[in-house]
Design a protein around this motif. Structure first.
Motif, PDB file in Angstrom:
ATOM      1  N   LEU A 186     -59.749 -69.689 -49.822  1.00  0.00           N
ATOM      2  CA  LEU A 186     -60.125 -67.970 -49.585  1.00  0.00           C
ATOM      3  C   LEU A 186     -60.746 -67.826 -48.263  1.00  0.00           C
ATOM      4  CD1 LEU A 186     -62.389 -69.312 -52.308  1.00  0.00           C
ATOM      5  CD2 LEU A 186     -61.853 -66.842 -52.675  1.00  0.00           C
ATOM      6  N   VAL A 187     -59.622 -66.797 -47.650  1.00  0.00           N
ATOM      7  CA  VAL A 187     -59.588 -66.740 -46.305  1.00  0.00           C
ATOM      8  C   VAL A 187     -59.958 -65.358 -46.007  1.00  0.00           C
ATOM      9  CG1 VAL A 187     -58.012 -66.883 -44.205  1.00  0.00           C
ATOM     10  CG2 VAL A 187     -57.588 -68.545 -46.146  1.00  0.00           C
ATOM     11  N   PHE A 188     -61.073 -65.074 -45.096  1.00  0.00           N
ATOM     12  CA  PHE A 188     -61.610 -63.989 -44.891  1.00  0.00           C
ATOM     13  C   PHE A 188     -61.506 -63.729 -43.057  1.00  0.00           C
ATOM     14  CE2 PHE A 188     -63.517 -65.267 -48.776  1.00  0.00           C
ATOM     15  CZ  PHE A 188     -63.773 -64.036 -49.401  1.00  0.00           C
ATOM     16  N   GLY A 189     -60.665 -62.634 -43.098  1.00  0.00           N
ATOM     17  CA  GLY A 189     -60.542 -62.132 -41.555  1.00  0.00           C
ATOM     18  C   GLY A 189     -60.165 -63.153 -40.577  1.00  0.00           C
ATOM     19  N   ALA A 190     -59.240 -64.017 -41.072  1.00  0.00           N
ATOM     20  CA  ALA A 190     -58.570 -65.434 -40.104  1.00  0.00           C
ATOM     21  C   ALA A 190     -57.144 -65.032 -40.388  1.00  0.00           C
ATOM     22  CB  ALA A 190     -59.308 -66.518 -40.408  1.00  0.00           C
ATOM     23  N   SER A 191     -56.414 -65.417 -39.316  1.00  0.00           N
ATOM     24  CA  SER A 191     -55.109 -65.428 -39.530  1.00  0.00           C
ATOM     25  C   SER A 191     -54.456 -66.478 -40.096  1.00  0.00           C
ATOM     26  CB  SER A 191     -54.287 -64.869 -38.168  1.00  0.00           C
ATOM     27  OG  SER A 191     -54.275 -65.866 -37.147  1.00  0.00           O
ATOM     28  N   ILE A 192     -54.938 -67.494 -40.285  1.00  0.00           N
ATOM     29  CA  ILE A 192     -54.741 -68.852 -40.701  1.00  0.00           C
ATOM     30  C   ILE A 192     -53.458 -69.404 -39.751  1.00  0.00           C
ATOM     31  CG2 ILE A 192     -55.860 -69.641 -42.807  1.00  0.00           C
ATOM     32  CD1 ILE A 192     -53.866 -67.819 -44.231  1.00  0.00           C
ATOM     33  N   ASN A 193     -53.558 -69.252 -38.616  1.00  0.00           N
ATOM     34  CA  ASN A 193     -52.619 -69.769 -37.631  1.00  0.00           C
ATOM     35  C   ASN A 193     -52.547 -71.089 -37.571  1.00  0.00           C
ATOM     36  OD1 ASN A 193     -54.565 -70.045 -35.923  1.00  0.00           O
ATOM     37  ND2 ASN A 193     -54.171 -68.321 -34.814  1.00  0.00           N
ATOM     38  N   HIS A 194     -51.643 -71.860 -36.553  1.00  0.00           N
ATOM     39  CA  HIS A 194     -51.384 -73.121 -36.429  1.00  0.00           C
ATOM     40  C   HIS A 194     -52.653 -73.772 -35.896  1.00  0.00           C
ATOM     41  CE1 HIS A 194     -51.033 -72.887 -32.104  1.00  0.00           C
ATOM     42  NE2 HIS A 194     -50.402 -71.592 -32.384  1.00  0.00           N
ATOM     43  N   TRP A 195     -53.524 -72.876 -35.318  1.00  0.00           N
ATOM     44  CA  TRP A 195     -54.744 -73.355 -34.621  1.00  0.00           C
ATOM     45  C   TRP A 195     -55.774 -73.885 -35.682  1.00  0.00           C
ATOM     46  CZ3 TRP A 195     -54.411 -74.520 -29.765  1.00  0.00           C
ATOM     47  CH2 TRP A 195     -53.757 -73.854 -28.793  1.00  0.00           C
ATOM     48  N   THR A 216     -55.098 -74.126 -38.681  1.00  0.00           N
ATOM     49  CA  THR A 216     -54.548 -75.238 -39.920  1.00  0.00           C
ATOM     50  C   THR A 216     -54.187 -76.682 -39.424  1.00  0.00           C
ATOM     51  OG1 THR A 216     -52.624 -74.501 -39.819  1.00  0.00           O
ATOM     52  CG2 THR A 216     -53.818 -73.338 -41.536  1.00  0.00           C
ATOM     53  N   LYS A 217     -54.401 -76.589 -38.150  1.00  0.00           N
ATOM     54  CA  LYS A 217     -53.642 -77.918 -37.442  1.00  0.00           C
ATOM     55  C   LYS A 217     -52.318 -77.994 -37.771  1.00  0.00           C
ATOM     56  CE  LYS A 217     -55.961 -82.325 -36.208  1.00  0.00           C
ATOM     57  NZ  LYS A 217     -56.806 -83.350 -36.476  1.00  0.00           N
ATOM     58  N   ILE A 224     -51.881 -60.123 -43.240  1.00  0.00           N
ATOM     59  CA  ILE A 224     -51.732 -60.837 -44.726  1.00  0.00           C
ATOM     60  C   ILE A 224     -50.403 -61.176 -44.808  1.00  0.00           C
ATOM     61  CG2 ILE A 224     -51.805 -60.470 -47.038  1.00  0.00           C
ATOM     62  CD1 ILE A 224     -54.319 -58.488 -46.654  1.00  0.00           C
ATOM     63  N   GLY A 225     -50.670 -62.759 -44.954  1.00  0.00           N
ATOM     64  CA  GLY A 225     -49.175 -63.363 -45.367  1.00  0.00           C
ATOM     65  C   GLY A 225     -48.509 -63.617 -43.905  1.00  0.00           C
ATOM     66  N   ARG A 226     -48.988 -63.266 -42.834  1.00  0.00           N
ATOM     67  CA  ARG A 226     -48.104 -63.418 -41.420  1.00  0.00           C
ATOM     68  C   ARG A 226     -48.017 -64.813 -41.323  1.00  0.00           C
ATOM     69  NH1 ARG A 226     -50.535 -60.256 -36.445  1.00  0.00           N
ATOM     70  NH2 ARG A 226     -51.680 -62.067 -36.422  1.00  0.00           N
ATOM     71  N   ASN A 227     -48.775 -65.941 -41.377  1.00  0.00           N
ATOM     72  CA  ASN A 227     -48.623 -66.981 -40.977  1.00  0.00           C
ATOM     73  C   ASN A 227     -48.401 -68.019 -42.153  1.00  0.00           C
ATOM     74  OD1 ASN A 227     -48.850 -66.745 -38.185  1.00  0.00           O
ATOM     75  ND2 ASN A 227     -51.023 -66.292 -38.481  1.00  0.00           N
ATOM     76  N   ARG A 228     -48.898 -67.711 -43.333  1.00  0.00           N
ATOM     77  CA  ARG A 228     -48.683 -68.653 -44.570  1.00  0.00           C
ATOM     78  C   ARG A 228     -48.676 -67.649 -45.611  1.00  0.00           C
ATOM     79  NH1 ARG A 228     -49.910 -73.516 -43.570  1.00  0.00           N
ATOM     80  NH2 ARG A 228     -49.209 -74.171 -45.759  1.00  0.00           N
ATOM     81  N   ARG A 229     -47.905 -68.441 -46.825  1.00  0.00           N
ATOM     82  CA  ARG A 229     -47.548 -67.788 -48.083  1.00  0.00           C
ATOM     83  C   ARG A 229     -48.885 -67.436 -48.526  1.00  0.00           C
ATOM     84  NH1 ARG A 229     -47.514 -68.941 -52.932  1.00  0.00           N
ATOM     85  NH2 ARG A 229     -48.214 -71.230 -52.569  1.00  0.00           N
ATOM     86  N   VAL A 230     -49.321 -66.308 -49.057  1.00  0.00           N
ATOM     87  CA  VAL A 230     -50.287 -66.087 -49.887  1.00  0.00           C
ATOM     88  C   VAL A 230     -50.220 -65.776 -51.529  1.00  0.00           C
ATOM     89  CG1 VAL A 230     -51.692 -65.276 -47.931  1.00  0.00           C
ATOM     90  CG2 VAL A 230     -50.609 -63.862 -49.312  1.00  0.00           C
ATOM     91  N   ASP A 231     -51.112 -66.274 -52.176  1.00  0.00           N
ATOM     92  CA  ASP A 231     -50.953 -66.105 -53.784  1.00  0.00           C
ATOM     93  C   ASP A 231     -51.672 -64.477 -53.926  1.00  0.00           C
ATOM     94  OD1 ASP A 231     -49.918 -68.250 -54.832  1.00  0.00           O
ATOM     95  OD2 ASP A 231     -51.577 -69.308 -53.562  1.00  0.00           O
TER      96      ASP A 231
END
Ligand SMILES: Cc1ncc(C[n+]2csc(CCOP(=O)(O)OP(=O)(O)O)c2C)c(N)n1
Length: 550
Positions: free
Chosen positions: A270-279, A281-282, A303-310
């Motif tokens: 559950l990702v809140f206010g984070a872009s879940i970029n390569h930093w 997620t390593k 939303i969905g910019r860096n990873r696929r979201v459900d």
């Protein structure tokens, strides 16, 4: 003409009346009058030595207070000197108002002339202007309010031919607009998300700077407790879950081995206010590819910019967390006593490492652990960019996300000191650490004099001095490149700091750190600069992750 009769005076007074307590800058003919007016309106002005320092101070001040950071500069070169710090503020979405002189439209041959509008817009800041004597008060209020509402730096251009004119309107024609209510999540999205949560056995909440700005920390902790989630943050949101027994710390290259292993084992993120970029997620290594992902953000493009979201939810982090908690059945999920015991036992501070201190150098890990212990736990930490960056991120604890200043949106070296100074000015009641490299220290050196002159007795400048651009050395040397040009002779940064009026010491071992105790006890009003000679041969693991991003 008295200053109070001018447009510049109205602009300064109007900005001050928005509730500005502190402002930063460097004075020149294009901004002196407006800055004086800002001060007579009640703001304290902190004069930097370089506009690059001033903009960083405004940025750091805004990050820890949540208020608009104000910076005042001369036209042309005064503004160009702010550009790197301004870009950082734009990329990190810091609300900053820059009051910038501007060459008059008809002064076609002025040496100061540049296209200030296009310059600042090109880096993601908003260009606005004072249009004339009638609109000056409205222009000033609008610029301030846009910075706050849009959470971006706004540069208010103040043409120097308009500034001295008598104002036709001295007050804004409208009151400031009320803060709009944060967007609530749609019921359908909450119902869908609740279904995924009900099926998850190992949920993980990852919060970023958006969650910090939404003040959603407590609500996210409550959600985590209800659904049995582990908690982690992106690097910029470090500290958000400080003290929570199920908080794993930073997710990404700075994650402890245990945090990395645990996060990679989650079955729902559950990702809140984070872009879940390569930093964060390593480069994907910390995200279980089979897990589901729910992303909550107030920015549609995130939303969905860096990873696929459900499931993507365009809404406020805190309101969404509260709605999800209300919709979810309480369950233990990931949480066991054994897990909390392991989280406590396997933090960075307890990971074994081979101490590489020697007679001349201290191991940067040993240094960081010792400084962490020497300082009161209620503190702020601001960092610069460089190879050393991981050490303060991993080892210097902060009590909250607002106490953590991570100006790395632009990955520029040299911004950490100014950001730390702005934070120190905002919170004189706590110690602020500026954790910087020697390269970054030299880029911002002029502001050591400012820190001493402004008597920032709560500022500890901790220089990880490897006498090199370590990031470049460790990246290029193994490939066989000549790195001799990014290695420098040993420099006595302590003597330079003393000459600038600060307290300072050279640190080669843990004993040398006793100076911190003395400094804390003395409360002399002087900043303390520690030139820590760190072992230059140690290469941090996370560095290659950084270079992989290009
Ligand atoms: C303004 C700017 N110039 C150059 C770089 C490229 N760069 C990245 S890290 C680094 C070295 C920084 O040296 P230092 O502050 O001493 O930290 P270290 O890497 O040695 O720990 C450089 C030059 C950059 N990111 N920003």
């Amino acid at each position: 003409m008295r200053e109070s009769d001018s447009v510049a005076d109205v602009v300064g007074q109007t900005v001050a009346s928005q509730g500005v307590q502190d402002a930063f800058g460097v004075l020149g003919s294009g901004n002196l009058v407006v800055t004086n007016a800002l001060c007579s309106g009640g703001a304290r002005f902190h004069h930097a030595r370089h506009e690059g320092g001033a903009i960083c101070m405004a940025d750091g001040y805004a990050r820890v207070t949540g208020r608009v950071g104000v910076c005042s500069v001369h036209q042309g070169p005064g503004l160009t000197n702010t550009m790197t710090g301004l870009t950082e503020a734009a990329k990190s979405r810091t609300p900053v108002l820059v009051l910038a002189g501007e060459t008059p439209a008809p002064a076609l041959t002025s040496n100061f002339r540049i296209d200030q509008h296009d310059l600042v817009e090109s880096v993601g800041a908003i260009a606005d202007r004072v249009f004339g004597p009638k609109t000056a008060a409205d222009d000033a209020q609008r610029a301030y309010q846009r910075a706050q509402l849009e959470r971006r730096p706004v540069v208010l251009m103040l043409p120097i031919d308009i500034q001295p004119q008598p104002p036709a309107q001295t007050e804004p024609t409208q009151p400031p607009p009320p803060q709009p209510a944060p967007p609530a999540p749609p019921d359908a999205a909450i119902a869908q998300a609740a279904e995924l949560i009900a099926r998850a056995e190992r949920p993980a909440i990852i919060a970023g700077r958006g969650a910090v700005l939404a003040d959603a920390g407590a609500e996210l902790e409550r959600l985590g407790e209800t659904i049995g989630a582990v908690l982690a943050t992106s690097a910029p949101a470090n500290g958000l879950f400080a003290g929570n027994p199920f908080a794993l710390g930073i997710s990404g290259g700075f994650a402890s081995p245990f945090a990395a292993e645990t996060l990679a084992g989650a079955d729902l993120y559950l990702v809140f206010g984070a872009s879940i970029n390569h930093w964060t997620t390593k480069h994907g290594a910390l995200i279980n590819p089979d897990a589901r992902l729910i992303q909550v953000d107030v920015e549609a493009r995130a939303i969905g910019r860096n990873r696929r979201v459900d499931i993507g939810i365009l809404a406020d982090a805190g309101l969404t967390a509260a709605a999800l908690r209300a919709a979810a059945q309480p369950r233990p999920g990931f949480r066991t006593e054994e897990l909390s015991r392991q989280i406590a036992a396997r933090r960075w501070h307890t990971e074994p490492y081979a101490d590489a201190s020697n007679d001349d150098h201290i191991d940067p890990r040993t240094l960081s652990i010792a400084v962490n212990q020497a300082l009161p736990s209620n503190r702020q930490v601001a960092v610069d960019s460089g190879h050393f960056l991981g050490y303060p991120s991993m080892f210097l604890d902060v009590p909250s996300a607002r106490a953590w200043v991570f100006p790395n949106g632009f990955q520029a070296v040299g911004l950490g000191l100014g950001n730390a100074m702005g934070a120190a000015i905002a919170r004189p009641d706590v110690i602020t650490v500026a954790a910087i490299g020697d390269g970054g220290a030299f880029m911002a050196l002029a502001e050591i004099e400012t820190a001493a002159r402004l008597k920032l007795g709560n500022l500890l400048v901790l220089i990880y001095d490897d006498a090199a651009y370590g990031a470049e050395v460790h990246h290029f040397a193994p490939m066989g490149h000549d790195v001799s040009r990014v290695k420098f002779p040993d420099a006595d940064l302590a003597q330079l700091a003393i000459a600038a009026g600060a307290r300072a010491a050279t640190v080669r071992n843990s004993e040398d750190l006793r100076v911190i105790d003395q400094w804390l006890t003395e409360q002399s009003g002087h900043p303390l600069v520690l030139d820590a000679k760190v072992n230059p041969t140690i290469c941090a693991e996370w560095l290659e992750e950084a270079f992989r991003a290009g």
